[in-house]
Design a protein around this motif. Structure first.
Motif, PDB file in Angstrom:
ATOM      1  N   VAL A 199      -1.695   0.163 -10.490  1.00  0.00           N
ATOM      2  CA  VAL A 199      -1.389   0.826  -9.214  1.00  0.00           C
ATOM      3  C   VAL A 199      -2.471   1.848  -8.872  1.00  0.00           C
ATOM      4  O   VAL A 199      -2.953   1.907  -7.734  1.00  0.00           O
ATOM      5  N   LEU A 200      -2.871   2.637  -9.857  1.00  0.00           N
ATOM      6  CA  LEU A 200      -3.902   3.652  -9.626  1.00  0.00           C
ATOM      7  C   LEU A 200      -5.231   3.016  -9.232  1.00  0.00           C
ATOM      8  O   LEU A 200      -5.935   3.513  -8.343  1.00  0.00           O
ATOM      9  N   ALA A 201      -5.559   1.915  -9.893  1.00  0.00           N
ATOM     10  CA  ALA A 201      -6.810   1.221  -9.570  1.00  0.00           C
ATOM     11  C   ALA A 201      -6.776   0.670  -8.146  1.00  0.00           C
ATOM     12  O   ALA A 201      -7.766   0.755  -7.405  1.00  0.00           O
ATOM     13  N   LYS A 202      -5.627   0.120  -7.768  1.00  0.00           N
ATOM     14  CA  LYS A 202      -5.489  -0.422  -6.408  1.00  0.00           C
ATOM     15  C   LYS A 202      -5.542   0.707  -5.375  1.00  0.00           C
ATOM     16  O   LYS A 202      -6.178   0.569  -4.320  1.00  0.00           O
ATOM     17  N   GLU A 203      -4.885   1.818  -5.681  1.00  0.00           N
ATOM     18  CA  GLU A 203      -4.910   2.959  -4.765  1.00  0.00           C
ATOM     19  C   GLU A 203      -6.325   3.523  -4.637  1.00  0.00           C
ATOM     20  O   GLU A 203      -6.775   3.873  -3.533  1.00  0.00           O
ATOM     21  N   ALA A 204      -7.025   3.608  -5.763  1.00  0.00           N
ATOM     22  CA  ALA A 204      -8.399   4.117  -5.745  1.00  0.00           C
ATOM     23  C   ALA A 204      -9.297   3.237  -4.882  1.00  0.00           C
ATOM     24  O   ALA A 204     -10.089   3.734  -4.073  1.00  0.00           O
ATOM     25  N   GLU A 205      -9.160   1.938  -5.043  1.00  0.00           N
ATOM     26  CA  GLU A 205      -9.980   1.013  -4.262  1.00  0.00           C
ATOM     27  C   GLU A 205      -9.615   1.074  -2.781  1.00  0.00           C
ATOM     28  O   GLU A 205     -10.493   1.012  -1.907  1.00  0.00           O
ATOM     29  N   TYR A 206      -8.326   1.217  -2.498  1.00  0.00           N
ATOM     30  CA  TYR A 206      -7.861   1.334  -1.110  1.00  0.00           C
ATOM     31  C   TYR A 206      -8.477   2.576  -0.448  1.00  0.00           C
ATOM     32  O   TYR A 206      -8.979   2.509   0.682  1.00  0.00           O
ATOM     33  N   CYS A 207      -8.442   3.699  -1.157  1.00  0.00           N
ATOM     34  CA  CYS A 207      -9.021   4.938  -0.619  1.00  0.00           C
ATOM     35  C   CYS A 207     -10.533   4.807  -0.449  1.00  0.00           C
ATOM     36  O   CYS A 207     -11.105   5.283   0.537  1.00  0.00           O
ATOM     37  N   PHE A 208     -11.166   4.155  -1.417  1.00  0.00           N
ATOM     38  CA  PHE A 208     -12.620   3.983  -1.345  1.00  0.00           C
ATOM     39  C   PHE A 208     -13.008   3.157  -0.120  1.00  0.00           C
ATOM     40  O   PHE A 208     -13.941   3.513   0.610  1.00  0.00           O
ATOM     41  N   ASP A 265       0.815  -1.223   0.000  1.00  0.00           N
ATOM     42  CA  ASP A 265       0.000   0.000   0.000  1.00  0.00           C
ATOM     43  C   ASP A 265       0.845   1.269   0.000  1.00  0.00           C
ATOM     44  O   ASP A 265       0.396   2.330   0.453  1.00  0.00           O
ATOM     45  N   LYS A 266       2.057   1.158  -0.534  1.00  0.00           N
ATOM     46  CA  LYS A 266       2.919   2.339  -0.690  1.00  0.00           C
ATOM     47  C   LYS A 266       2.828   2.783  -2.148  1.00  0.00           C
ATOM     48  O   LYS A 266       3.713   2.544  -2.967  1.00  0.00           O
ATOM     49  N   PHE A 267       1.720   3.449  -2.450  1.00  0.00           N
ATOM     50  CA  PHE A 267       1.367   3.702  -3.844  1.00  0.00           C
ATOM     51  C   PHE A 267       2.258   4.747  -4.515  1.00  0.00           C
ATOM     52  O   PHE A 267       2.550   4.635  -5.705  1.00  0.00           O
ATOM     53  N   ASP A 268       2.679   5.753  -3.773  1.00  0.00           N
ATOM     54  CA  ASP A 268       3.547   6.775  -4.372  1.00  0.00           C
ATOM     55  C   ASP A 268       4.866   6.158  -4.834  1.00  0.00           C
ATOM     56  O   ASP A 268       5.367   6.469  -5.922  1.00  0.00           O
ATOM     57  N   LEU A 269       5.423   5.283  -4.001  1.00  0.00           N
ATOM     58  CA  LEU A 269       6.668   4.610  -4.379  1.00  0.00           C
ATOM     59  C   LEU A 269       6.432   3.651  -5.543  1.00  0.00           C
ATOM     60  O   LEU A 269       7.264   3.538  -6.452  1.00  0.00           O
ATOM     61  N   ALA A 270       5.295   2.980  -5.523  1.00  0.00           N
ATOM     62  CA  ALA A 270       4.972   2.054  -6.614  1.00  0.00           C
ATOM     63  C   ALA A 270       4.905   2.801  -7.942  1.00  0.00           C
ATOM     64  O   ALA A 270       5.416   2.329  -8.967  1.00  0.00           O
TER      65      ALA A 270
END
Length: 325
Positions: A90-99, A71-76
């Motif tokens: 990565v963006l899709a995973k980050e979006a789902e994580y935030c959601f 969950d270190k999306f900026d580094l990813a």
């Protein structure tokens, strides 16, 4: 890299997992030493009777996956800048994580940059009743549209207008949310005034006017009409609401002779002095003969109107040198 008598192992320093392992036979004896060529980046290993060389290529190719799983999306994202498919994941995973963590606006910003189905994402925000996030998502999508995608732009601007009006209507009825209402109003106006959005709305203005009318939002109907340069609609609105001075200000500011001829008869009945002052300020831009309907449109008891009509006719004769009967 770890060197053992019979093998080498490549351990990932991010998660401690074994990424590579190479086992050697006893034919050439146990492994003795491992060194790295600082110039070429090659790895050298030797035994008593043999030398081995390893070429390291794309060592960081899967680092983005590891950071994403942590969950270190900026580094990813740093490790997949030049790989669109990976970036999308990565963006899709980050979006789902935030959601999932109810960070809906952040989620919307990420989803807008992915290739996920538009309808699917919009529905997610609708189901959780997050209009703010939905607006954010649609704004980002609109911003990323190509110049040729005019139909999509029209649909998005219309939908966004509807969402903003719904939100403003809800906030306006709640006195405790006055600051939020003003903030949202400013955001809506900024949305309307963006040149790209204005260009899109010009050919769809009828639908926008219908939305504004259905919400009873006369303030923004006038605001939008000014943006669209529909000054006739603006002046007509002010006259219908007995705001004659404001109507005259619009006429004087934009100096449209046709509108002066059309609205002067009404204005002359209510603010004759101001109207004549405006006529005089327009000078030769106005044709006096076309103002006759306004000059004669008064009741017998309307002394002020008569005096102002005479004042304008004197101006025409003395200043404009009008001689036509």
């Amino acid at each position: 890299l770890l060197l053992y008598p019979d093998r080498i192992k490549a351990i990932c320093i991010l998660n401690g997992q074994v990424m590579f392992e190479d086992v050697f036979t006893e034919k050439f004896g146990p492994l003795r030493r491992l060194v790295k060529d600082p110039a070429l980046g090659q790895i050298w290993i030797h035994t008593e009777r043999a030398v081995y060389r390893y070429n390291v290529k794309h060592e960081s190719r899967d680092v983005w996956k590891m950071y994403m799983s942590m969950d270190k999306f900026d580094l990813a994202k740093e490790f997949c800048k030049d790989r669109p498919d990976c970036m999308d994941m990565v963006l899709a995973k980050e979006a789902e994580y935030c959601f999932q963590n109810k960070k809906y606006k952040e989620s919307a910003k990420c989803y807008a940059l992915t290739q996920n189905y538009f309808e699917e994402i919009a529905l997610k925000f609708i189901e959780v009743k997050q209009d703010d996030a939905l607006i954010e998502f649609l704004l980002k999508k609109l911003l990323n549209l190509k110049q040729s995608e005019k139909i999509q732009a029209t649909l998005l601007t219309t939908w966004l207008t509807e969402l903003y009006l719904n939100l403003l209507g809800t906030l306006e009825s709640n006195a405790s949310k006055k600051k939020l209402y003003l903030k949202t109003r400013d955001e809506f106006r900024a949305f309307l005034t963006t040149q790209k959005n204005k260009d899109c709305m010009i050919n769809n203005r009828a639908s926008i006017y219908e939305l504004l009318a259905s919400h009873g939002d006369t303030e923004h109907m006038v605001y939008f009409a000014v943006l669209m340069q529909d000054y006739e609609r603006v002046v007509s609105h002010h006259c219908q609401h007995d705001d004659y001075e404001e109507a005259l200000q619009v006429l004087s500011k934009h100096k449209d002779e046709t509108l002066f001829y059309k609205f002067s008869p009404v204005l002359m009945q209510h603010i004759p002095k101001s109207v004549v002052d405006a006529w005089i300020a327009m000078g030769k831009s106005l044709v006096p003969k076309k103002l006759i309907p306004a000059l004669v449109n008064y009741s017998q008891s309307a002394g002020t109107q008569i005096n102002e009509a005479i004042r304008y006719m004197e101006f025409c004769v003395e200043e404009l040198q009008e001689t036509e009967q």
